[in-house]
Design a protein around this motif. Sequence first.
Motif, PDB file in Angstrom:
ATOM      1  N   ALA A  33       1.027  -1.640   0.160  1.00 47.28           N
ATOM      2  CA  ALA A  33       0.147   0.293  -0.236  1.00 47.28           C
ATOM      3  C   ALA A  33       0.712   1.568   0.129  1.00 47.28           C
ATOM      4  CB  ALA A  33      -1.229  -0.309   1.526  1.00 47.28           C
ATOM      5  N   GLN A  34       1.536   0.756   0.870  1.00 48.73           N
ATOM      6  CA  GLN A  34       3.257   2.177   0.881  1.00 48.73           C
ATOM      7  C   GLN A  34       3.506   2.394  -0.681  1.00 48.73           C
ATOM      8  OE1 GLN A  34       3.014   4.593   3.502  1.00 48.73           O
ATOM      9  NE2 GLN A  34       3.567   5.497   2.223  1.00 48.73           N
ATOM     10  N   VAL A  35       4.264   1.594  -0.905  1.00 45.45           N
ATOM     11  CA  VAL A  35       4.392   2.531  -2.275  1.00 45.45           C
ATOM     12  C   VAL A  35       3.962   2.237  -3.137  1.00 45.45           C
ATOM     13  CG1 VAL A  35       6.006   0.325  -3.860  1.00 45.45           C
ATOM     14  CG2 VAL A  35       6.453   0.035  -1.631  1.00 45.45           C
ATOM     15  N   LEU A  36       2.571   1.261  -3.612  1.00 48.62           N
ATOM     16  CA  LEU A  36       1.371   2.022  -4.511  1.00 48.62           C
ATOM     17  C   LEU A  36       1.359   3.467  -4.158  1.00 48.62           C
ATOM     18  CD1 LEU A  36      -0.721  -1.137  -4.388  1.00 48.62           C
ATOM     19  CD2 LEU A  36       1.338  -0.358  -6.285  1.00 48.62           C
ATOM     20  N   ASP A  37       0.784   4.349  -3.290  1.00 45.08           N
ATOM     21  CA  ASP A  37       0.717   5.672  -2.843  1.00 45.08           C
ATOM     22  C   ASP A  37       1.831   6.309  -3.629  1.00 45.08           C
ATOM     23  OD1 ASP A  37      -0.816   6.906  -1.593  1.00 45.08           O
ATOM     24  OD2 ASP A  37      -0.498   7.284   0.547  1.00 45.08           O
ATOM     25  N   ASN A  38       3.185   5.614  -2.791  1.00 43.60           N
ATOM     26  CA  ASN A  38       4.082   6.307  -3.467  1.00 43.60           C
ATOM     27  C   ASN A  38       4.970   7.410  -5.073  1.00 43.60           C
ATOM     28  OD1 ASN A  38       4.776   7.141  -0.488  1.00 43.60           O
ATOM     29  ND2 ASN A  38       6.376   5.729  -0.163  1.00 43.60           N
ATOM     30  N   HIS A  39       4.129   5.798  -5.343  1.00 43.43           N
ATOM     31  CA  HIS A  39       4.454   5.430  -7.187  1.00 43.43           C
ATOM     32  C   HIS A  39       3.318   6.396  -7.633  1.00 43.43           C
ATOM     33  CE1 HIS A  39       8.217   4.531  -6.600  1.00 43.43           C
ATOM     34  NE2 HIS A  39       8.810   3.644  -5.344  1.00 43.43           N
ATOM     35  N   ARG A  40       2.544   6.899  -7.249  1.00 41.59           N
ATOM     36  CA  ARG A  40       0.986   7.058  -7.707  1.00 41.59           C
ATOM     37  C   ARG A  40       1.940   7.566  -9.529  1.00 41.59           C
ATOM     38  NH1 ARG A  40      -4.088   8.783  -5.083  1.00 41.59           N
ATOM     39  NH2 ARG A  40      -4.221   7.974  -2.896  1.00 41.59           N
ATOM     40  N   LYS A  41       1.743   8.707  -9.090  1.00 33.48           N
ATOM     41  CA  LYS A  41       2.401   9.372 -10.748  1.00 33.48           C
ATOM     42  C   LYS A  41       2.983   8.914 -11.843  1.00 33.48           C
ATOM     43  CE  LYS A  41       5.809  12.775 -12.819  1.00 33.48           C
ATOM     44  NZ  LYS A  41       6.167  14.241 -12.296  1.00 33.48           N
ATOM     45  N   GLU A  42       3.647   7.485 -11.542  1.00 31.01           N
ATOM     46  CA  GLU A  42       4.493   6.750 -12.198  1.00 31.01           C
ATOM     47  C   GLU A  42       3.647   5.599 -12.560  1.00 31.01           C
ATOM     48  OE1 GLU A  42       7.787   4.682 -11.186  1.00 31.01           O
ATOM     49  OE2 GLU A  42       7.864   6.242  -9.552  1.00 31.01           O
ATOM     50  N   ILE A  43       2.578   5.404 -11.972  1.00 30.12           N
ATOM     51  CA  ILE A  43       1.042   3.899 -12.218  1.00 30.12           C
ATOM     52  C   ILE A  43       0.067   5.192 -13.432  1.00 30.12           C
ATOM     53  CG2 ILE A  43      -1.323   3.208 -11.131  1.00 30.12           C
ATOM     54  CD1 ILE A  43       0.757   2.909  -8.493  1.00 30.12           C
ATOM     55  N   LEU A  44      -0.001   6.226 -13.264  1.00 29.98           N
ATOM     56  CA  LEU A  44      -0.683   6.924 -13.852  1.00 29.98           C
ATOM     57  C   LEU A  44      -0.296   6.978 -15.387  1.00 29.98           C
ATOM     58  CD1 LEU A  44      -2.209   9.746 -11.402  1.00 29.98           C
ATOM     59  CD2 LEU A  44      -3.360   7.755 -11.999  1.00 29.98           C
ATOM     60  N   GLU A  45       1.156   7.205 -14.925  1.00 31.41           N
ATOM     61  CA  GLU A  45       1.742   8.144 -16.242  1.00 31.41           C
ATOM     62  C   GLU A  45       1.433   6.443 -17.540  1.00 31.41           C
ATOM     63  OE1 GLU A  45       5.755  10.679 -14.890  1.00 31.41           O
ATOM     64  OE2 GLU A  45       5.515   8.984 -15.409  1.00 31.41           O
ATOM     65  N   GLN A  46       1.881   5.292 -16.626  1.00 29.93           N
ATOM     66  CA  GLN A  46       1.531   4.047 -17.397  1.00 29.93           C
ATOM     67  C   GLN A  46       0.824   3.483 -18.109  1.00 29.93           C
ATOM     68  OE1 GLN A  46       4.498   1.890 -18.325  1.00 29.93           O
ATOM     69  NE2 GLN A  46       5.110   4.266 -18.138  1.00 29.93           N
ATOM     70  N   ASN A  47      -0.267   3.976 -16.944  1.00 25.55           N
ATOM     71  CA  ASN A  47      -2.069   3.627 -17.552  1.00 25.55           C
ATOM     72  C   ASN A  47      -2.536   5.075 -18.332  1.00 25.55           C
ATOM     73  OD1 ASN A  47      -4.968   4.763 -16.128  1.00 25.55           O
ATOM     74  ND2 ASN A  47      -4.941   2.338 -16.541  1.00 25.55           N
ATOM     75  N   GLN A  48      -1.609   6.002 -18.720  1.00 24.18           N
ATOM     76  CA  GLN A  48      -2.390   6.743 -20.496  1.00 24.18           C
ATOM     77  C   GLN A  48      -1.690   6.315 -21.275  1.00 24.18           C
ATOM     78  OE1 GLN A  48      -4.334   9.689 -19.610  1.00 24.18           O
ATOM     79  NE2 GLN A  48      -3.757   9.562 -21.974  1.00 24.18           N
ATOM     80  N   LEU A  49      -0.444   5.248 -20.769  1.00 17.08           N
ATOM     81  CA  LEU A  49      -0.231   4.954 -21.883  1.00 17.08           C
ATOM     82  C   LEU A  49      -1.084   3.847 -23.183  1.00 17.08           C
ATOM     83  CD1 LEU A  49       2.203   4.590 -24.385  1.00 17.08           C
ATOM     84  CD2 LEU A  49       3.221   3.523 -22.604  1.00 17.08           C
TER      85      LEU A  49
END
Length: 229
Positions: A33-49
């Motif tokens: 949970a902590q790692v996912l929360d800390n890396h939201r920007k990366e997740i959203l960038e890949q999702n946008q791709l």
Amino acid sequence: MSLIEDAKRCKNASVAIMNASTTEKNNILSHIAQVLDNHRKEILEQNQLDMQQAQAHGMSEQLLDRMMLNDERIDAILSGIQTVIALPDPIGEITQMKTLPNGLQIGKMRVALGVVGMIYEARPNVTVDAAILCIKSGNSVMLRGSKDIFHTNRKLVELMQKALIQCQFPMETISFVEDTSHEAAAQFMKMHEYLDVLIPRGSAKLIRSTVEKASVPVLETGSGNCHIY
């Protein structure tokens, strides 16, 4: 790395999580949970791709909505992890205990399955949901999502593996099938040497295809008249 090599590593990793304590498993989930929360920007960038590629291929608005992540949906994923952490540990529970006339006690104990194979479609939340439920129940997991959400899924798994390493557990406890071809899916469904159960989640077509083609035991989901309720 081949699919077989991935499966071998996941199978080997299952021993550690199968023998993990409740505290250790919940600690892994907290780190995820902590790692996912800390890396939201990366997740959203890949999702946008993934979203851009899906739009370019003419995917319907309904399916695009299933694929899309935003901060609100990530919050919901993180809330789901906290809910699972709060659940009682199912492993080790003994039920139906009885004593035979000779004094021998017999009961049923809940144990982990081993390696769970998940095959599913374009819902990135399933990637996290499946992984955390498997961790909580002492299982390793191999995740095979659809090609439409590939970049998002790969990033989510990469981050969850980072959390596993932080907790000194094998990263392969959560494994990701990178080959999204039909041939790889067919191979995945027949890896009974490494997968202990296969769970399809998605359309009726996906579930039917998995049940028909798999040599791995399948938990068939999605049937029933749930919409009535």
